[in-house]
Write a protein that holds these residues in place. Structure first.
Motif, PDB file in Angstrom:
ATOM      1  N   GLU A 178      15.496  21.620   1.638  1.00 25.49           N
ATOM      2  CA  GLU A 178      14.456  20.612   1.790  1.00 25.49           C
ATOM      3  C   GLU A 178      14.827  19.645   2.899  1.00 25.49           C
ATOM      4  O   GLU A 178      15.999  19.344   3.109  1.00 25.49           O
ATOM      5  N   ARG A 179      13.796  19.171   3.597  1.00 30.41           N
ATOM      6  CA  ARG A 179      13.986  18.137   4.605  1.00 30.41           C
ATOM      7  C   ARG A 179      13.428  16.822   4.065  1.00 30.41           C
ATOM      8  O   ARG A 179      12.330  16.787   3.526  1.00 30.41           O
ATOM      9  N   ILE A 180      14.191  15.764   4.249  1.00 35.00           N
ATOM     10  CA  ILE A 180      13.756  14.415   3.900  1.00 35.00           C
ATOM     11  C   ILE A 180      13.555  13.666   5.217  1.00 35.00           C
ATOM     12  O   ILE A 180      14.403  13.726   6.114  1.00 35.00           O
ATOM     13  N   TYR A 181      12.440  12.950   5.317  1.00 35.45           N
ATOM     14  CA  TYR A 181      12.123  12.210   6.532  1.00 35.45           C
ATOM     15  C   TYR A 181      12.066  10.722   6.210  1.00 35.45           C
ATOM     16  O   TYR A 181      11.358  10.308   5.289  1.00 35.45           O
ATOM     17  N   LEU A 182      12.804   9.945   6.987  1.00 34.66           N
ATOM     18  CA  LEU A 182      12.828   8.499   6.820  1.00 34.66           C
ATOM     19  C   LEU A 182      12.474   7.838   8.145  1.00 34.66           C
ATOM     20  O   LEU A 182      12.767   8.379   9.212  1.00 34.66           O
ATOM     21  N   GLU A 183      11.851   6.683   8.044  1.00 30.79           N
ATOM     22  CA  GLU A 183      11.527   5.898   9.225  1.00 30.79           C
ATOM     23  C   GLU A 183      12.175   4.531   9.073  1.00 30.79           C
ATOM     24  O   GLU A 183      12.018   3.875   8.044  1.00 30.79           O
ATOM     25  N   ALA A 184      12.921   4.124  10.079  1.00 33.68           N
ATOM     26  CA  ALA A 184      13.603   2.830  10.064  1.00 33.68           C
ATOM     27  C   ALA A 184      13.192   2.050  11.297  1.00 33.68           C
ATOM     28  O   ALA A 184      12.945   2.624  12.348  1.00 33.68           O
ATOM     29  N   GLY A 185      13.119   0.747  11.130  1.00 35.59           N
ATOM     30  CA  GLY A 185      12.799  -0.055  12.299  1.00 35.59           C
ATOM     31  C   GLY A 185      12.406  -1.471  11.972  1.00 35.59           C
ATOM     32  O   GLY A 185      12.540  -1.931  10.832  1.00 35.59           O
ATOM     33  N   PHE A 186      11.916  -2.138  12.995  1.00 37.61           N
ATOM     34  CA  PHE A 186      11.507  -3.531  12.921  1.00 37.61           C
ATOM     35  C   PHE A 186      10.004  -3.606  13.091  1.00 37.61           C
ATOM     36  O   PHE A 186       9.379  -2.731  13.661  1.00 37.61           O
ATOM     37  N   GLY A 187       9.447  -4.695  12.617  1.00 39.59           N
ATOM     38  CA  GLY A 187       8.022  -4.934  12.786  1.00 39.59           C
ATOM     39  C   GLY A 187       7.765  -6.405  13.059  1.00 39.59           C
ATOM     40  O   GLY A 187       8.691  -7.186  13.269  1.00 39.59           O
ATOM     41  N   LEU A 188       6.519  -6.747  13.009  1.00 41.64           N
ATOM     42  CA  LEU A 188       6.131  -8.124  13.263  1.00 41.64           C
ATOM     43  C   LEU A 188       6.537  -9.015  12.102  1.00 41.64           C
ATOM     44  O   LEU A 188       6.759  -8.559  10.982  1.00 41.64           O
ATOM     45  N   GLU A 189       6.615 -10.285  12.374  1.00 41.86           N
ATOM     46  CA  GLU A 189       6.927 -11.321  11.380  1.00 41.86           C
ATOM     47  C   GLU A 189       8.251 -11.078  10.679  1.00 41.86           C
ATOM     48  O   GLU A 189       8.390 -11.288   9.477  1.00 41.86           O
ATOM     49  N   GLY A 190       9.235 -10.547  11.402  1.00 43.73           N
ATOM     50  CA  GLY A 190      10.570 -10.385  10.857  1.00 43.73           C
ATOM     51  C   GLY A 190      10.779  -9.178   9.968  1.00 43.73           C
ATOM     52  O   GLY A 190      11.819  -9.055   9.338  1.00 43.73           O
TER      53      GLY A 190
END
Length: 136
Positions: A102-114
């Motif tokens: 199985e593949r697990i997909y994650l998204e990491a990052g920054f956004g607006l308002e901290g």
């Protein structure tokens, strides 16, 4: 002098944009293994900040803006941790369960308002993001 310095700094920033690891398709997953992809879409928010990514005790490395990291791991439950390096000093975690093949997909990052976070995404969203990293 200020004009030259401004041009120099701008050229350094521009030369860093667009440099990313190319996605060339998914690797085969060996028997009794799983795969984890951590994606950081390209964004102007905190452009220069790197995220240190760990899956369990395995340090995947530093995730730059517009890059992705991936690894093969044994099936099981893991804590995935994203550390915002530098003066940000933030940490976010997510629990995942990896099953064989199985593949697990994650998204990491920054956004607006901290906003700073890491979340699991489905395969369609992940493939759409990863296709941004092709050399086409």
């Amino acid at each position: 002098m200020l004009r030259i310095l401004t041009i120099f700094i701008f050229s350094i920033v521009i030369s860093g944009c667009g440099h990313h690891r190319y996605f060339k398709g998914f690797e085969d997953i060996p028997a009794n293994s799983g795969s984890v992809y951590v994606i950081r879409p390209s964004s102007f928010v905190n452009l220069g900040a790197a995220l240190e990514i760990k899956v369990g005790s395995n340090n995947l490395g530093y995730l730059q803006n517009g890059h992705f990291l991936n690894t093969l791991i044994e099936p099981g439950k893991y804590k995935v941790t994203a550390y915002a390096t530098g003066s940000f000093g933030k940490q976010r975690e997510i629990e995942i369960t990896v099953y064989p093949n199985e593949r697990i997909y994650l998204e990491a990052g920054f956004g607006l308002e901290g906003y700073f976070g890491i979340k699991q995404i489905d395969s369609e969203v992940a493939l759409s993001e990863l296709n941004e990293f092709t050399d086409n």
